[in-house]
Scaffold this motif. Structure first.
Motif, PDB file in Angstrom:
ATOM      1  N   LYS A  58       0.833  -1.210   0.000  1.00 51.71           N
ATOM      2  CA  LYS A  58       0.000   0.000   0.000  1.00 51.71           C
ATOM      3  C   LYS A  58       0.864   1.255   0.000  1.00 51.71           C
ATOM      4  O   LYS A  58       0.534   2.247  -0.637  1.00 51.71           O
ATOM      5  N   GLY A  59       1.991   1.198   0.728  1.00 50.89           N
ATOM      6  CA  GLY A  59       2.920   2.333   0.725  1.00 50.89           C
ATOM      7  C   GLY A  59       3.489   2.584  -0.659  1.00 50.89           C
ATOM      8  O   GLY A  59       3.548   3.731  -1.119  1.00 50.89           O
ATOM      9  N   GLN A  63       2.930   5.885  -3.046  1.00 55.87           N
ATOM     10  CA  GLN A  63       4.006   6.656  -3.665  1.00 55.87           C
ATOM     11  C   GLN A  63       3.810   6.773  -5.172  1.00 55.87           C
ATOM     12  O   GLN A  63       4.024   7.842  -5.758  1.00 55.87           O
ATOM     13  N   GLN A  64       3.381   5.671  -5.797  1.00 60.55           N
ATOM     14  CA  GLN A  64       3.112   5.715  -7.238  1.00 60.55           C
ATOM     15  C   GLN A  64       1.981   6.681  -7.549  1.00 60.55           C
ATOM     16  O   GLN A  64       2.040   7.430  -8.528  1.00 60.55           O
ATOM     17  N   GLN A  65       0.946   6.664  -6.707  1.00 62.91           N
ATOM     18  CA  GLN A  65      -0.184   7.564  -6.934  1.00 62.91           C
ATOM     19  C   GLN A  65       0.242   9.025  -6.808  1.00 62.91           C
ATOM     20  O   GLN A  65      -0.153   9.873  -7.609  1.00 62.91           O
ATOM     21  N   ILE A  66       1.084   9.324  -5.817  1.00 64.10           N
ATOM     22  CA  ILE A  66       1.584  10.696  -5.657  1.00 64.10           C
ATOM     23  C   ILE A  66       2.408  11.097  -6.872  1.00 64.10           C
ATOM     24  O   ILE A  66       2.286  12.215  -7.388  1.00 64.10           O
ATOM     25  N   PHE A  67       3.258  10.174  -7.359  1.00 61.64           N
ATOM     26  CA  PHE A  67       4.103  10.458  -8.516  1.00 61.64           C
ATOM     27  C   PHE A  67       3.256  10.765  -9.747  1.00 61.64           C
ATOM     28  O   PHE A  67       3.453  11.792 -10.414  1.00 61.64           O
ATOM     29  N   PHE A  68       2.286   9.879 -10.042  1.00 59.90           N
ATOM     30  CA  PHE A  68       1.465  10.084 -11.239  1.00 59.90           C
ATOM     31  C   PHE A  68       0.538  11.294 -11.082  1.00 59.90           C
ATOM     32  O   PHE A  68       0.268  12.002 -12.048  1.00 59.90           O
TER      33      PHE A  68
END
Length: 197
Positions: A58-59, A63-68
């Motif tokens: 989930k972490g 992080q991927q969601q924040i990046f995209f």
């Protein structure tokens, strides 16, 4: 694995498994210890606690969601500057025409109303384009990709109507601001200098 695969590969018969998720307020270690006490007398029973692995995954996903999301925000800002610049240029290149219209006798209110209608029309046309691209192209491409490339996944969620309506209203507002600002600048200039350009 199925029961047949477990029997064929490992000689284990009557194979079965149970998935359990603790409540959000529960301590995973305490729940694991309680489950171990329950299954300790069951032969060949194994307990696998994936709580830490799920939290780590989930972490990574966060992080991927924040990046995209950051990339999407940057692209949105670039697009906004491009839209505003393009529409301002479109209005400013027609200075001579608007100067002639003002010289003929249109009032400032009538002039701004004409430009406002142009901005609203630009925004509504962009809304129609976005709606058609999203519903007719993007959703189908995403559904095909998820179902046929990633296998067994289907794109079932929709963008909430509130978000979609908010984007469309924002689009019209941006278009109106993009055309009204150069119109306001033209309204302050001398009509004769605009006609001579």
């Amino acid at each position: 694995m199925t029961g047949e695969q477990m029997e064929e590969n490992f000689g284990i018969t009557d194979y079965s498994f149970i998935n359990a998720s603790p409540a959000d307020s529960a301590d995973a270690k305490i729940v694991s210890n309680q489950l171990l006490q329950v299954i300790r007398d069951v032969p060949k029973a194994v307990l696998q606690d994936y709580t830490t692995a799920i939290a780590t995954q989930k972490g990574y996903l966060g992080q991927q969601q924040i990046f995209f999301s950051s990339i999407a925000v940057i692209l949105l800002i670039i697009s906004l500057f491009h839209i505003v610049n393009s529409m301002s240029h479109t209005i400013l290149t027609r200075r001579r025409e608007y100067g002639i219209i003002r010289a003929i006798g249109i009032t400032d209110g009538g002039f701004y109303k004409m430009i406002l209608q142009t901005g609203i029309l630009y925004g509504l046309l962009a809304d129609v384009f976005i709606y058609l691209i999203y519903n007719r192209v993007l959703r189908r491409v995403m559904n095909y990709y998820l179902a046929h490339v990633l296998q067994f996944l289907h794109y079932t969620t929709n963008i909430p109507n509130l978000v979609l309506n908010g984007i469309m209203v924002l689009n019209v507002v941006i278009a109106v601001v993009a055309v009204m600002f150069p119109a306001w600048k033209m309204g302050k200039e001398n009509i004769i200098s605009e006609i001579r350009r």
